[in-house]
Design an enzyme around this catalytic site. Structure first.
Site, PDB file in Angstrom:
ATOM      1  N   SER A 145     -10.724   4.399   4.325  1.00  0.00           N
ATOM      2  CA  SER A 145     -11.466   3.563   5.390  1.00  0.00           C
ATOM      3  C   SER A 145     -11.093   3.934   6.662  1.00  0.00           C
ATOM      4  O   SER A 145     -10.117   4.859   6.941  1.00  0.00           O
ATOM      5  CB  SER A 145     -10.886   2.205   4.702  1.00  0.00           C
ATOM      6  N   TYR A 158      -3.622  -3.661   2.642  1.00  0.00           N
ATOM      7  CA  TYR A 158      -4.787  -2.791   2.454  1.00  0.00           C
ATOM      8  C   TYR A 158      -4.984  -1.632   3.385  1.00  0.00           C
ATOM      9  O   TYR A 158      -5.215  -0.661   2.785  1.00  0.00           O
ATOM     10  CB  TYR A 158      -6.036  -3.621   2.624  1.00  0.00           C
ATOM     11  N   LYS A 162      -5.206   2.543   2.276  1.00  0.00           N
ATOM     12  CA  LYS A 162      -6.109   3.487   2.621  1.00  0.00           C
ATOM     13  C   LYS A 162      -5.509   4.858   3.513  1.00  0.00           C
ATOM     14  O   LYS A 162      -6.168   5.742   3.326  1.00  0.00           O
ATOM     15  CB  LYS A 162      -7.402   2.952   3.514  1.00  0.00           C
TER      16      LYS A 162
HETATM   17  N1  NAP Z   1     -17.527  -2.344   2.524  1.00  0.00           N
HETATM   18  C1  NAP Z   1     -16.644  -2.078   3.774  1.00  0.00           C
HETATM   19  O1  NAP Z   1     -16.687  -2.615   4.757  1.00  0.00           O
HETATM   20  C2  NAP Z   1     -15.603  -0.884   3.242  1.00  0.00           C
HETATM   21  C3  NAP Z   1     -14.916  -0.128   4.532  1.00  0.00           C
HETATM   22  C4  NAP Z   1     -14.185   0.695   4.396  1.00  0.00           C
HETATM   23  C5  NAP Z   1     -14.001   1.063   3.069  1.00  0.00           C
HETATM   24  N2  NAP Z   1     -14.399   0.432   1.800  1.00  0.00           N
HETATM   25  C6  NAP Z   1     -14.000   1.043   0.673  1.00  0.00           C
HETATM   26  O2  NAP Z   1     -15.099   1.253  -0.033  1.00  0.00           O
HETATM   27  C7  NAP Z   1     -14.750   1.192  -1.740  1.00  0.00           C
HETATM   28  C8  NAP Z   1     -15.974   0.544  -2.179  1.00  0.00           C
HETATM   29  O3  NAP Z   1     -15.843  -0.968  -1.739  1.00  0.00           O
HETATM   30  P1  NAP Z   1     -16.892  -1.580  -1.462  1.00  0.00           P
HETATM   31  O4  NAP Z   1     -17.227  -1.617  -0.047  1.00  0.00           O
HETATM   32  O5  NAP Z   1     -18.413  -1.039  -2.081  1.00  0.00           O
HETATM   33  O6  NAP Z   1     -16.917  -2.906  -2.142  1.00  0.00           O
HETATM   34  P2  NAP Z   1     -17.408  -3.563  -3.363  1.00  0.00           P
HETATM   35  O7  NAP Z   1     -18.930  -4.020  -3.381  1.00  0.00           O
HETATM   36  O8  NAP Z   1     -16.589  -4.885  -3.521  1.00  0.00           O
HETATM   37  O9  NAP Z   1     -17.064  -2.635  -4.510  1.00  0.00           O
HETATM   38  C9  NAP Z   1     -15.792  -2.667  -5.162  1.00  0.00           C
HETATM   39  C10 NAP Z   1     -16.087  -2.071  -6.495  1.00  0.00           C
HETATM   40  O10 NAP Z   1     -14.848  -1.877  -7.018  1.00  0.00           O
HETATM   41  C11 NAP Z   1     -14.768  -2.275  -8.371  1.00  0.00           C
HETATM   42  N3  NAP Z   1     -13.398  -2.815  -8.805  1.00  0.00           N
HETATM   43  C12 NAP Z   1     -12.804  -3.718  -8.209  1.00  0.00           C
HETATM   44  N4  NAP Z   1     -11.631  -3.966  -8.800  1.00  0.00           N
HETATM   45  C13 NAP Z   1     -11.680  -3.213  -9.915  1.00  0.00           C
HETATM   46  C14 NAP Z   1     -10.668  -2.778 -11.129  1.00  0.00           C
HETATM   47  N5  NAP Z   1      -9.831  -3.628 -11.301  1.00  0.00           N
HETATM   48  N6  NAP Z   1     -10.797  -1.991 -11.903  1.00  0.00           N
HETATM   49  C15 NAP Z   1     -12.198  -1.251 -11.754  1.00  0.00           C
HETATM   50  N7  NAP Z   1     -13.090  -1.500 -10.783  1.00  0.00           N
HETATM   51  C16 NAP Z   1     -12.600  -2.369 -10.087  1.00  0.00           C
HETATM   52  C17 NAP Z   1     -15.805  -3.375  -8.456  1.00  0.00           C
HETATM   53  O11 NAP Z   1     -16.410  -3.696  -9.675  1.00  0.00           O
HETATM   54  P3  NAP Z   1     -15.959  -4.793 -10.609  1.00  0.00           P
HETATM   55  O12 NAP Z   1     -15.533  -6.121  -9.828  1.00  0.00           O
HETATM   56  O13 NAP Z   1     -17.153  -4.881 -11.562  1.00  0.00           O
HETATM   57  O14 NAP Z   1     -14.625  -4.259 -11.426  1.00  0.00           O
HETATM   58  C18 NAP Z   1     -16.831  -2.623  -7.492  1.00  0.00           C
HETATM   59  O15 NAP Z   1     -17.781  -1.815  -8.188  1.00  0.00           O
HETATM   60  C19 NAP Z   1     -13.484   0.614  -1.744  1.00  0.00           C
HETATM   61  O16 NAP Z   1     -12.382   1.658  -1.679  1.00  0.00           O
HETATM   62  C20 NAP Z   1     -13.444   0.010  -0.378  1.00  0.00           C
HETATM   63  O17 NAP Z   1     -11.808  -0.030   0.291  1.00  0.00           O
HETATM   64  C21 NAP Z   1     -15.183  -0.426   2.121  1.00  0.00           C
END
Ligand code: NAP
Length: 282
Positions: A145, A158, A162
């Site tokens: 991130s 968090y 990262k």
């Molecule tokens: N969106 C942003 O602004 C942003 C910015 C920077 C970095 N990121 C990073 O991008 C990555 C993806 O996040 P996203 O933004 O796509 O958010 P998201 O839509 O909430 O997706 C998170 C994913 O992780 C899975 N997950 C959560 N807990 C889990 C567990 N205990 N075991 C297995 N799977 C699990 C969720 O599926 P289930 O709930 O079905 O398990 C979901 O598929 C993350 O690492 C996040 O830190 C996001």
């Protein structure tokens, strides 16, 4: 011919957001994909979407809680059962946790660390051993991130999780540079997914102006992986912000991160500037 024909990719966190977009893009590029997350029904929806848009795609679904002690090992066992080879690992599953450190529950902080740090490390360890043993050209893409670039008040646990992913990926990319395994790290900025809801953050309209779509971020990630780029930030503004953190003392970048957060989060006193930092070691 797709650029990942013959590859088999395990994508964690594939039930929504960036993970689902990465899985769709890899499948469209010819890779067989293994979709991993906890919510089976959401995984089945992503699987159906991939099959609808990519004729002949091979898609498996594994429902698994990676924040448990046994989750990562059971995923590796399932993904490699019967001699199946994995040539791409996308460590994307991750959660945010927003709020003051002392007001957060330890159980939530612990789960975050287990998923964002421990599971990423264990999956990387087990799958890279598997990749080194089978010897085929292989990739690891870890999702970090822009929170990795500076301390971010409100994301006290968090953010460092990262930073770990970013530093870990860079070190491993160096260690494995003469092997068949290429390691890359994707650092997205704010992206439209379920992330904020899960993290307990209510974003205002201003935030949405700067956010990228999951598809835009996935495009950057897959390209970086294919080209063997060790570290990539998605989006021009995010790149600029990440670069700017090198130019200022760390107390200043933490203050700026807090200020920026107050601008985009509804419940923390929108636009209200915190006290400027008073010197410090930087
Ligand atoms: N969106 C942003 O602004 C942003 C910015 C920077 C970095 N990121 C990073 O991008 C990555 C993806 O996040 P996203 O933004 O796509 O958010 P998201 O839509 O909430 O997706 C998170 C994913 O992780 C899975 N997950 C959560 N807990 C889990 C567990 N205990 N075991 C297995 N799977 C699990 C969720 O599926 P289930 O709930 O079905 O398990 C979901 O598929 C993350 O690492 C996040 O830190 C996001």
């Amino acid at each position: 011919m797709g650029e990942f024909d013959g590859h088999r990719a395990v994508v964690t966190g594939a039930s929504s957001g960036i993970g689902a977009a990465l899985a769709r893009r890899l499948a469209a590029s010819g890779a067989a994909v293994v979709l991993v997350a906890r919510r089976r029904e959401k995984l089945d929806e992503v699987r159906a979407a991939i099959l609808a848009e990519t004729a002949g795609a091979a898609v498996e679904v594994v429902s698994c809680d990676l924040a448990t002690a046994e989750g990562p090992a059971s995923l590796v066992a399932e993904a490699t059962a019967g001699g199946a080879r994995v040539t791409i690992l996308v460590n994307n599953a991750g959660v945010g946790l927003y709020g003051k450190f002392r007001e957060q529950r330890w159980e939530d902080q612990q789960r975050l660390l287990q998923l964002n740090v421990v599971a990423v490390t264990e999956l990387t360890r087990r799958f890279t051993e598997h990749m080194l043993a089978h010897g085929e050209p292989s990739y690891v893409l870890n999702v970090s991130s822009t929170a990795a670039f500076q301390a971010t008040p409100g994301f006290a646990v968090y953010g460092p999780s990262k930073s770990y992913v970013r530093d870990f990926s860079e070190a491993l990319a160096f260690e494995l540079r003469k092997t068949n395994v290429q390691v890359s790290c994707l650092c997205p900025g704010a992206t439209v997914t379920e992330f904020s809801d899960v993290a307990g953050q209510v974003l205002n309209d201003r935030a949405h102006k700067f956010m990228l779509s999951a598809e835009q971020v996935a495009k950057v990630g897959v390209k970086a992986m294919r080209k063997g780029r060790v570290n990539v930030v998605s989006g021009g503004l995010n790149k600029t912000n990440a670069f700017m953190t090198r130019l200022f003392p760390r107390r200043v970048t933490a203050w700026a991160a807090d200020f920026a957060m107050r601008k985009v989060v509804s419940e923390r006193g929108e636009g209200e500037a915190p006290s400027p930092p008073d010197g410090g070691e930087g």
